[in-house]
Structures are given as C-alpha cells and as structure tokens.
Design a protein around this motif. Structure first.
Motif, PDB file in Angstrom:
ATOM      1  N   ALA A   1      52.137  46.875  41.436  1.00 38.84           N
ATOM      2  CA  ALA A   1      51.824  45.493  41.079  1.00 38.84           C
ATOM      3  C   ALA A   1      53.066  44.644  41.304  1.00 38.84           C
ATOM      4  CB  ALA A   1      51.377  45.389  39.625  1.00 38.84           C
ATOM      5  N   ALA A   2      52.850  43.437  41.785  1.00 43.96           N
ATOM      6  CA  ALA A   2      53.959  42.510  42.007  1.00 43.96           C
ATOM      7  C   ALA A   2      54.468  41.978  40.670  1.00 43.96           C
ATOM      8  CB  ALA A   2      53.498  41.347  42.884  1.00 43.96           C
ATOM      9  N   GLN A   3      55.759  41.780  40.589  1.00 38.84           N
ATOM     10  CA  GLN A   3      56.371  41.232  39.383  1.00 38.84           C
ATOM     11  C   GLN A   3      55.708  39.910  39.001  1.00 38.84           C
ATOM     12  OE1 GLN A   3      58.753  42.554  37.281  1.00 38.84           O
ATOM     13  NE2 GLN A   3      58.205  40.800  36.026  1.00 38.84           N
ATOM     14  N   ASP A   4      55.385  39.075  39.990  1.00 42.58           N
ATOM     15  CA  ASP A   4      54.716  37.798  39.710  1.00 42.58           C
ATOM     16  C   ASP A   4      53.389  38.009  38.986  1.00 42.58           C
ATOM     17  OD1 ASP A   4      56.795  36.494  40.956  1.00 42.58           O
ATOM     18  OD2 ASP A   4      55.685  36.062  42.787  1.00 42.58           O
ATOM     19  N   LEU A   5      52.636  39.027  39.380  1.00 41.94           N
ATOM     20  CA  LEU A   5      51.357  39.322  38.733  1.00 41.94           C
ATOM     21  C   LEU A   5      51.593  39.836  37.310  1.00 41.94           C
ATOM     22  CD1 LEU A   5      48.262  39.506  39.075  1.00 41.94           C
ATOM     23  CD2 LEU A   5      48.600  41.855  39.838  1.00 41.94           C
ATOM     24  N   ALA A   6      52.626  40.624  37.134  1.00 41.37           N
ATOM     25  CA  ALA A   6      52.935  41.185  35.816  1.00 41.37           C
ATOM     26  C   ALA A   6      53.295  40.107  34.803  1.00 41.37           C
ATOM     27  CB  ALA A   6      54.074  42.191  35.934  1.00 41.37           C
ATOM     28  N   GLU A   7      53.641  38.929  35.272  1.00 40.38           N
ATOM     29  CA  GLU A   7      53.992  37.832  34.379  1.00 40.38           C
ATOM     30  C   GLU A   7      52.773  37.022  33.937  1.00 40.38           C
ATOM     31  OE1 GLU A   7      57.037  35.763  36.553  1.00 40.38           O
ATOM     32  OE2 GLU A   7      58.364  37.522  36.501  1.00 40.38           O
ATOM     33  N   GLU A   8      51.608  37.341  34.510  1.00 35.75           N
ATOM     34  CA  GLU A   8      50.363  36.650  34.130  1.00 35.75           C
ATOM     35  C   GLU A   8      49.832  37.216  32.814  1.00 35.75           C
ATOM     36  OE1 GLU A   8      48.932  34.017  35.639  1.00 35.75           O
ATOM     37  OE2 GLU A   8      50.624  34.031  37.024  1.00 35.75           O
ATOM     38  N   ILE A   9      49.162  36.384  32.049  1.00 29.12           N
ATOM     39  CA  ILE A   9      48.557  36.832  30.793  1.00 29.12           C
ATOM     40  C   ILE A   9      47.297  37.637  31.087  1.00 29.12           C
ATOM     41  CG2 ILE A   9      47.428  36.071  28.672  1.00 29.12           C
ATOM     42  CD1 ILE A   9      49.380  33.656  28.731  1.00 29.12           C
ATOM     43  N   GLU A  10      46.458  37.120  31.994  1.00 34.71           N
ATOM     44  CA  GLU A  10      45.210  37.793  32.348  1.00 34.71           C
ATOM     45  C   GLU A  10      45.118  37.977  33.857  1.00 34.71           C
ATOM     46  OE1 GLU A  10      41.793  36.728  29.126  1.00 34.71           O
ATOM     47  OE2 GLU A  10      41.999  35.371  30.804  1.00 34.71           O
ATOM     48  N   ILE A  11      44.368  39.002  34.250  1.00 30.44           N
ATOM     49  CA  ILE A  11      44.045  39.214  35.658  1.00 30.44           C
ATOM     50  C   ILE A  11      42.542  39.410  35.753  1.00 30.44           C
ATOM     51  CG2 ILE A  11      46.299  40.164  36.272  1.00 30.44           C
ATOM     52  CD1 ILE A  11      44.987  42.967  36.231  1.00 30.44           C
ATOM     53  N   ALA A  12      42.000  39.186  36.939  1.00 28.53           N
ATOM     54  CA  ALA A  12      40.573  39.401  37.182  1.00 28.53           C
ATOM     55  C   ALA A  12      40.432  40.136  38.506  1.00 28.53           C
ATOM     56  CB  ALA A  12      39.831  38.072  37.229  1.00 28.53           C
ATOM     57  N   PHE A  13      39.451  41.031  38.580  1.00 26.85           N
ATOM     58  CA  PHE A  13      39.264  41.832  39.789  1.00 26.85           C
ATOM     59  C   PHE A  13      37.837  42.353  39.850  1.00 26.85           C
ATOM     60  CE2 PHE A  13      41.276  44.218  36.409  1.00 26.85           C
ATOM     61  CZ  PHE A  13      40.395  45.273  36.213  1.00 26.85           C
ATOM     62  N   CYS A  14      37.416  42.729  41.038  1.00 27.22           N
ATOM     63  CA  CYS A  14      36.089  43.313  41.230  1.00 27.22           C
ATOM     64  C   CYS A  14      36.020  44.643  40.490  1.00 27.22           C
ATOM     65  CB  CYS A  14      35.797  43.533  42.709  1.00 27.22           C
ATOM     66  SG  CYS A  14      35.577  42.020  43.633  1.00 27.22           S
ATOM     67  N   ALA A  15      34.837  44.946  39.999  1.00 24.52           N
ATOM     68  CA  ALA A  15      34.636  46.176  39.219  1.00 24.52           C
ATOM     69  C   ALA A  15      33.854  47.219  40.004  1.00 24.52           C
ATOM     70  CB  ALA A  15      33.917  45.834  37.923  1.00 24.52           C
ATOM     71  N   GLY A  16      34.101  47.291  41.307  1.00 25.03           N
ATOM     72  CA  GLY A  16      33.412  48.283  42.124  1.00 25.03           C
ATOM     73  C   GLY A  16      32.213  47.738  42.861  1.00 25.03           C
ATOM     74  N   SER A  17      31.820  46.512  42.529  1.00 25.33           N
ATOM     75  CA  SER A  17      30.710  45.869  43.227  1.00 25.33           C
ATOM     76  C   SER A  17      31.063  44.402  43.444  1.00 25.33           C
ATOM     77  CB  SER A  17      29.406  45.989  42.424  1.00 25.33           C
ATOM     78  OG  SER A  17      29.389  45.053  41.361  1.00 25.33           O
ATOM     79  N   HIS A  18      30.279  43.753  44.285  1.00 27.53           N
ATOM     80  CA  HIS A  18      30.523  42.332  44.560  1.00 27.53           C
ATOM     81  C   HIS A  18      29.852  41.432  43.536  1.00 27.53           C
ATOM     82  CE1 HIS A  18      32.655  42.999  48.301  1.00 27.53           C
ATOM     83  NE2 HIS A  18      31.755  43.913  48.598  1.00 27.53           N
ATOM     84  N   THR A  19      29.183  42.022  42.553  1.00 32.14           N
ATOM     85  CA  THR A  19      28.491  41.219  41.540  1.00 32.14           C
ATOM     86  C   THR A  19      29.072  41.389  40.140  1.00 32.14           C
ATOM     87  OG1 THR A  19      26.847  42.970  41.226  1.00 32.14           O
ATOM     88  CG2 THR A  19      26.315  41.232  42.834  1.00 32.14           C
ATOM     89  N   GLU A  20      30.041  42.282  39.981  1.00 33.36           N
ATOM     90  CA  GLU A  20      30.642  42.503  38.674  1.00 33.36           C
ATOM     91  C   GLU A  20      32.140  42.232  38.740  1.00 33.36           C
ATOM     92  OE1 GLU A  20      28.215  45.963  36.577  1.00 33.36           O
ATOM     93  OE2 GLU A  20      29.064  46.563  38.514  1.00 33.36           O
ATOM     94  N   LEU A  21      32.625  41.501  37.753  1.00 28.61           N
ATOM     95  CA  LEU A  21      34.026  41.112  37.686  1.00 28.61           C
ATOM     96  C   LEU A  21      34.585  41.544  36.338  1.00 28.61           C
ATOM     97  CD1 LEU A  21      36.222  39.274  39.170  1.00 28.61           C
ATOM     98  CD2 LEU A  21      35.519  37.542  37.528  1.00 28.61           C
TER      99      LEU A  21
END
Length: 86
Positions: free
Chosen positions: A43-63
């Motif tokens: 993970a990038a240091q810049d991302l590690a400084e974020e409070i929350e992250i969002a990403f796909c959960a294995g499908s294109h319809t679930e986050l």
C-alpha cells in the motif's frame, strides 16, 4: 517499486494475467486482500494516511468501505512511499 520491493524485474501485470489467482472474483473487481490468495500486499504511504478506503468486493456490484486501520490489520500490507502521476 522495483527497488522498494527488492525485485530484479518489476512490471505491472494485466488483469488477464493474474485472473486465475482470484478464481472467486470477477476480472477487474479483485479486492486488495492478496494475502488471502498468497500474494504480497503493498500500500502507498499516501493511501495509509486516509481514514477510509473503498474497493470492489470481488464483483462489479459490491463495494466495501472500511477504515484503513482495519484494512491494515487484516491484510498486513507493506506500506511503501511510492506514488505515480501520469
């Protein structure tokens, strides 16, 4: 990245090249939990400084949206100081 991870060679793989590593996920919707698939997680240091992250959960319809601190605890990513802007 090559120097940061200590690799002799480094290049980004296409989704098609690693789709078989995530057999239960749709191509393009692989979650950042490579540790569940025996793949190192970075993970990038810049991302590690974020409070929350969002990403796909294995499908294109679930986050999934979660605190970065929870992601860090679950995936145990190696935090590196890298970023790239085209």
């Amino acid at each position: 990245m090559k120097e940061l991870v200590g690799a002799g060679k480094f290049e980004l793989a296409s989704e098609q090249e690693f789709r078989n590593k995530f057999p239960d996920c749709q191509v393009g919707a692989m979650p950042p939990f490579g540790n569940l698939y025996c793949i190192p997680v970075y993970a990038a240091q810049d991302l590690a400084e974020e409070i929350e992250i969002a990403f796909c959960a294995g499908s294109h319809t679930e986050l999934v949206r979660m605190a970065f601190s929870d992601f860090k605890r679950l995936a145990e990513p190696k935090i590196l100081d890298f970023s790239w802007t085209p």
